[in-house]
Enzyme design. Structure first.
Site, PDB file in Angstrom:
ATOM      1  N   HIS A  78      12.080  -2.096  17.599  1.00 40.10           N
ATOM      2  CA  HIS A  78      11.338  -2.504  16.533  1.00 40.10           C
ATOM      3  C   HIS A  78      12.032  -1.849  15.300  1.00 40.10           C
ATOM      4  CE1 HIS A  78       7.485  -3.335  18.847  1.00 40.10           C
ATOM      5  NE2 HIS A  78       8.305  -2.995  19.508  1.00 40.10           N
ATOM      6  N   HIS A 132      10.534  -7.952  11.733  1.00 40.06           N
ATOM      7  CA  HIS A 132      11.525  -6.843  11.771  1.00 40.06           C
ATOM      8  C   HIS A 132      13.050  -7.230  11.089  1.00 40.06           C
ATOM      9  CE1 HIS A 132       9.619  -6.026  15.994  1.00 40.06           C
ATOM     10  NE2 HIS A 132       8.775  -5.562  15.115  1.00 40.06           N
ATOM     11  N   ALA A 191       0.652  -1.138  -0.047  1.00 42.28           N
ATOM     12  CA  ALA A 191       0.050   0.119   0.022  1.00 42.28           C
ATOM     13  C   ALA A 191       0.976   1.170  -0.054  1.00 42.28           C
ATOM     14  CB  ALA A 191      -0.935  -0.025   1.304  1.00 42.28           C
TER      15      ALA A 191
HETATM   16  C1  FAD Z   1       2.517  -6.748  10.685  1.00 45.37           C
HETATM   17  C2  FAD Z   1       3.812  -5.931  10.872  1.00 45.37           C
HETATM   18  C3  FAD Z   1       3.753  -5.334  12.269  1.00 45.37           C
HETATM   19  C4  FAD Z   1       4.846  -4.465  12.675  1.00 45.37           C
HETATM   20  N1  FAD Z   1       4.895  -3.816  13.793  1.00 45.37           N
HETATM   21  C5  FAD Z   1       5.848  -2.918  13.989  1.00 45.37           C
HETATM   22  C6  FAD Z   1       5.893  -1.919  15.109  1.00 45.37           C
HETATM   23  O1  FAD Z   1       5.009  -1.816  15.756  1.00 45.37           O
HETATM   24  N2  FAD Z   1       6.933  -1.056  15.273  1.00 45.37           N
HETATM   25  C7  FAD Z   1       7.826  -0.987  14.392  1.00 45.37           C
HETATM   26  O2  FAD Z   1       8.801  -0.366  14.658  1.00 45.37           O
HETATM   27  N3  FAD Z   1       8.089  -1.939  13.109  1.00 45.37           N
HETATM   28  C8  FAD Z   1       6.938  -2.746  12.964  1.00 45.37           C
HETATM   29  N4  FAD Z   1       6.974  -3.507  12.010  1.00 45.37           N
HETATM   30  C9  FAD Z   1       8.349  -3.445  10.890  1.00 45.37           C
HETATM   31  C10 FAD Z   1       8.136  -2.061  10.190  1.00 45.37           C
HETATM   32  O3  FAD Z   1       7.115  -1.822   9.627  1.00 45.37           O
HETATM   33  C11 FAD Z   1       9.046  -2.166   8.778  1.00 45.37           C
HETATM   34  O4  FAD Z   1      10.380  -2.599   9.377  1.00 45.37           O
HETATM   35  C12 FAD Z   1       9.260  -1.026   8.031  1.00 45.37           C
HETATM   36  O5  FAD Z   1       7.979  -0.491   7.996  1.00 45.37           O
HETATM   37  C13 FAD Z   1       9.844  -1.388   6.635  1.00 45.37           C
HETATM   38  O6  FAD Z   1       9.874  -0.263   6.021  1.00 45.37           O
HETATM   39  P1  FAD Z   1      10.468  -0.373   4.515  1.00 45.37           P
HETATM   40  O7  FAD Z   1      10.511   0.964   3.813  1.00 45.37           O
HETATM   41  O8  FAD Z   1      11.671  -1.035   4.466  1.00 45.37           O
HETATM   42  O9  FAD Z   1       9.524  -1.291   3.627  1.00 45.37           O
HETATM   43  P2  FAD Z   1       7.730  -1.173   3.435  1.00 45.37           P
HETATM   44  O10 FAD Z   1       7.249  -0.076   4.319  1.00 45.37           O
HETATM   45  O11 FAD Z   1       7.394  -2.298   3.431  1.00 45.37           O
HETATM   46  O12 FAD Z   1       7.959  -0.808   2.053  1.00 45.37           O
HETATM   47  C14 FAD Z   1       8.087  -1.331   0.802  1.00 45.37           C
HETATM   48  C15 FAD Z   1       7.072  -0.868  -0.464  1.00 45.37           C
HETATM   49  O13 FAD Z   1       7.453  -1.381  -1.434  1.00 45.37           O
HETATM   50  C16 FAD Z   1       6.418  -1.784  -2.229  1.00 45.37           C
HETATM   51  N5  FAD Z   1       7.174  -2.825  -3.258  1.00 45.37           N
HETATM   52  C17 FAD Z   1       7.284  -4.288  -2.907  1.00 45.37           C
HETATM   53  N6  FAD Z   1       7.876  -4.762  -3.933  1.00 45.37           N
HETATM   54  C18 FAD Z   1       7.652  -3.861  -5.191  1.00 45.37           C
HETATM   55  C19 FAD Z   1       8.311  -3.917  -6.366  1.00 45.37           C
HETATM   56  N7  FAD Z   1       8.674  -4.821  -6.954  1.00 45.37           N
HETATM   57  N8  FAD Z   1       8.077  -2.525  -7.214  1.00 45.37           N
HETATM   58  C20 FAD Z   1       7.720  -1.395  -6.741  1.00 45.37           C
HETATM   59  N9  FAD Z   1       7.283  -1.374  -5.195  1.00 45.37           N
HETATM   60  C21 FAD Z   1       7.274  -2.695  -4.479  1.00 45.37           C
HETATM   61  C22 FAD Z   1       5.361  -2.274  -1.264  1.00 45.37           C
HETATM   62  O14 FAD Z   1       4.015  -2.350  -1.854  1.00 45.37           O
HETATM   63  C23 FAD Z   1       5.587  -1.178   0.021  1.00 45.37           C
HETATM   64  O15 FAD Z   1       4.879  -0.281  -0.234  1.00 45.37           O
HETATM   65  C24 FAD Z   1       5.865  -4.498  11.603  1.00 45.37           C
HETATM   66  C25 FAD Z   1       5.908  -5.152  10.407  1.00 45.37           C
HETATM   67  C26 FAD Z   1       4.803  -5.744  10.012  1.00 45.37           C
HETATM   68  C27 FAD Z   1       4.610  -6.294   8.738  1.00 45.37           C
END
Ligand code: FAD
Ligand code: NAG
Ligand code: NAG
Ligand code: NAG
Ligand code: NAG
Ligand code: NAG
Length: 586
Positions: free
Chosen positions: A566, A523, A104
């Site tokens: 986290h 995480h 999303a």
């Molecule tokens: C259920 C759950 C609960 C959690 N609870 C906590 C919490 O309470 N506190 C905390 O600190 N952390 C928590 N985490 C961990 C934290 O949310 C994540 O570590 C962090 O948000 C990751 O950020 P990111 O930018 O690396 O990836 P993401 O925020 O996952 O972003 C990746 C984005 O890339 C997009 N994407 C994927 N593949 C492609 C592609 N091929 N091409 C283009 N776009 C793509 C995805 O749709 C997504 O929008 C939780 C995670 C989950 C899943």
């Protein structure tokens, strides 16, 4: 610049963007997730920089499952969650784990538990020790404060156990940080605080200043006034969405497209993505490509583009563009377990009271013994992991990383676990997890076109040390709920139950329980680690992929080693700092 000139520049820029439609932008970002939208916001704040973000998910800012601040996994099993299966870990028998992430605008920040914990100062200073100049606690602290809009809690909340230190927070940033609306008014807080004090993990004022050791209410990414979740779409995209130089394009990135090399460096000229109607389209990047598609997906995009371990690429039949064996390796998660308790009297409201112990707190008089026995085995752990990675990272490189982690645990005395209770209404879900396991996994592309299906090898609980640590933390959790005055509230241990796991359970009983129950905490970091190539690194300290001129990676995947708590707060800090680096143009 006077107003007229700047007005004209905006008009001209809007025309240019419109004329090129979605074909070419200065920066093209893969993924509008937690990190991706921070970068999109910061870059597009300059009206002369055009930015596109390619994202498969939708705008869910008005989705009730997303907005709710009463997080009980409301969006699990819905279309805004990826559910990636894993390969079993030998220590877990035939049990496979499921990895989840948000699909999303806002990515995982739109589906997560909202808890915001940065971790220990020394854990970030270790990033610099690992070879990343400029990446340390002080630098990240400045980035966190820049990003943050801290909402001072009301009197009612401070009466329910909220404490804080304003010096650790930012007041003018974009990301709302507050405390849950409905903190419990039961005696839970006072009793838990007294019990943890007895167990040597006494109250602290605020866990976000670099020394989280203690017991304290954890802040969350939410807007307490509006009573909605503050994900990165709400925080970072909403204030930027009217900018003519910023666009989100719906699609799934498949690979980087390459222009003419600059000397020995590969030069990206855009991204190829799959549109919602299943067409393969190209979007051009005049300046840079930035991957923010998560720790699960960035390695797949790199491998699909010819960047990775030759052994992996050859098997997939992908032509090698840049040889980089660390791609997809050293995937690091926290090991999480839950026990449940029934209450003598049920109560309302949340109990987000985090307890963060050190090795000394969990191992007690055994600390020195465990420190030396694990240190004696560290080369063996490293060799084993190198074999698990099929030699992608040499054992001596892993050993160097492990020794730094071992020092953090036993010499720098960082926190090693988190214990976090949830009031389910029916009772207490008592979760605990260990922060720095030595069993790491990996993630790779399974076949050339399988861009949505990462092959995840969790490899968790592969060392006796990880089991010892989880056992000790489990014992501490169990002891807390059996120690007065917190125990006054508890009727019984429902799962696993004292029959299965009595208060004096043996190591074997604990091992059986933990191996049957342990889960991946979601995480996940490290699969495109910011490290020198020799240590298995994928990006350098400017977050640029080694061997490329203009491909960066910014999100959880570049975090080289775990922190306590986290991973969302670390990701926000990384993204803010990376945005500064990119704007700096180096
Ligand atoms: C259920 C759950 C609960 C959690 N609870 C906590 C919490 O309470 N506190 C905390 O600190 N952390 C928590 N985490 C961990 C934290 O949310 C994540 O570590 C962090 O948000 C990751 O950020 P990111 O930018 O690396 O990836 P993401 O925020 O996952 O972003 C990746 C984005 O890339 C997009 N994407 C994927 N593949 C492609 C592609 N091929 N091409 C283009 N776009 C793509 C995805 O749709 C997504 O929008 C939780 C995670 C989950 C899943
Ligand atoms: C999600 O689905 C799984 C499998 O069907 C089920 O066990 C789990 O309880 C569901 N979770 C939620 C929160 O609905
Ligand atoms: C579990 O992992 C094994 C390999 O370790 C695999 O064969 C099996 O298909 C996986 N099961 C599921 C449901 O993914
Ligand atoms: C807690 O709040 C509930 C609901 O508002 C109220 O009924 C109860 O009396 C309160 N309990 C205490 C101990 O203040
Ligand atoms: C640890 O050692 C001290 C001193 O020898 C002793 O008093 C204490 O009871 C021991 N604690 C535990 C938990 O064994
Ligand atoms: C860490 O803890 C050990 C044992 O409790 C102690 O000897 C040492 O001085 C501590 N180190 C730091 C940096 O606090």
């Amino acid at each position: 610049m006077n107003k007229m000139v700047s007005f004209l520049r905006c008009v001209i820029l809007a025309r240019v963007v419109a004329a090129q439609s979605d074909l070419a932008f200065d920066y093209v970002i893969a993924g509008a997730g937690t990190a991706g939208l921070v970068i999109a916001n910061r870059l597009s704040a300059n009206p002369s920089i055009s930015v596109a973000v390619v994202e498969p998910g939708d705008d869910v800012r008005r989705d009730a499952d997303v907005q709710t601040v009463d997080f009980l996994f409301s969006s699990f099993n819905t279309s805004i969650n990826y559910q990636y299966p894993s390969i079993t870990s030998p220590a877990l028998g035939s049990r496979n784990l499921t990895y989840r992430a948000g699909k999303a605008w806002g990515g995982s920040s739109a589906v997560n538990g909202m808890v915001y914990i940065r971790g220990d100062k020394a854990q970030y200073d270790a990033w610099e020790e690992l070879g990343n100049r400029g990446w340390n606690w002080n630098a990240l602290f400045a980035s966190w404060k820049k990003g943050e809009h801290f909402i001072v809690p009301t009197k009612r909340k401070t009466a329910s156990g909220v404490t804080f230190d304003e010096a650790f927070h930012g007041e003018t940033g974009l990301l709302d940080l507050g405390f849950p609306l409905s903190l419990s008014n039961s005696s839970y807080y006072d009793k838990a605080r007294a019990t943890w004090g007895k167990l040597g993990v006494g109250p602290i004022k605020d866990l976000n200043g670099g020394t989280p050791h203690g017991f304290v209410t954890a802040p969350m990414t939410l807007d307490p006034q509006a009573a909605v979740r503050e994900d990165s779409a709400r925080a970072y995209y909403t204030p930027a969405e009217s900018r003519p130089n910023l666009k989100i394009v719906k699609g799934t990135v498949k690979r980087i497209t390459w222009g003419k090399d600059a000397g020995r460096l590969a030069v990206a000229d855009g991204l190829e993505y799959v549109s919602p109607s299943n067409k393969l389209l190209k979007i051009r990047a005049n300046k840079e490509v930035i991957l923010s598609a998560s720790a699960y997906r960035n390695p797949l995009i790199l491998e699909g583009s010819g960047i990775g371990n030759p052994k992996v690429l050859n098997k997939l039949g992908i032509k090698i563009k840049v040889k980089l064996p660390g791609v997809g390796e050293s995937l690091q998660d926290h090991n999480i377990v839950a026990m449940t308790y029934s209450l003598k009297e049920k109560f309302l409201g949340r109990i987000p009271y985090a307890t963060m112990p050190t090795a000394q707190d969990v191992f007690g008089n055994n600390t020195a013994k465990i420190a030396s026995s694990s240190l004696a085995k560290i080369s063996e752990y490293a060799k084993h992991l190198s074999t698990t990675f099929d030699g992608a990272i040499p054992a001596n490189a892993i050993e160097k990383r492990f020794r730094i982690q071992h020092d953090l645990i036993f010499k720098k005395n960082v926190t090693v676990a988190e214990l976090f209770p949830t009031n389910t209404g029916d009772g207490i879900l008592a979760q605990f997890w260990t922060s720095m396991p030595f069993s790491w996994g990996n993630v790779h592309l399974g076949s050339k076109d399988a861009i949505d299906s990462p092959i995840i090898v969790p490899n968790i609980m592969a060392t006796d040390f990880d089991l010892d640590m989880l056992t000790a933390v489990g014992r501490l959790s169990q002891k807390a709920f059996a120690t007065a005055p917190l125990s006054d509230l508890i009727a019984d241990n429902l799962t696993p139950g004292y029959d299965t796991l009595p208060l004096d359970a043996s190591d074997d009983q604990w091992a059986r329980f933990l191996k049957g129950q342990v889960l991946n905490a979601l995480h996940v970091v490290g699969s495109c680690a910011m490290l020198p190539v020799e240590l298995g690194g994928v990006v350098d300290e400017k977050v640029k992929v080694h061997g490329t001129k203009n491909v960066r990676v910014v999100d959880a995947s570049i975090i080289p080693s775990q922190s306590s708590g986290h991973t969302m707060a670390p990701v926000y800090g990384v993204a803010e700092k990376a945005a500064d680096i990119i704007l700096d143009g180096k």
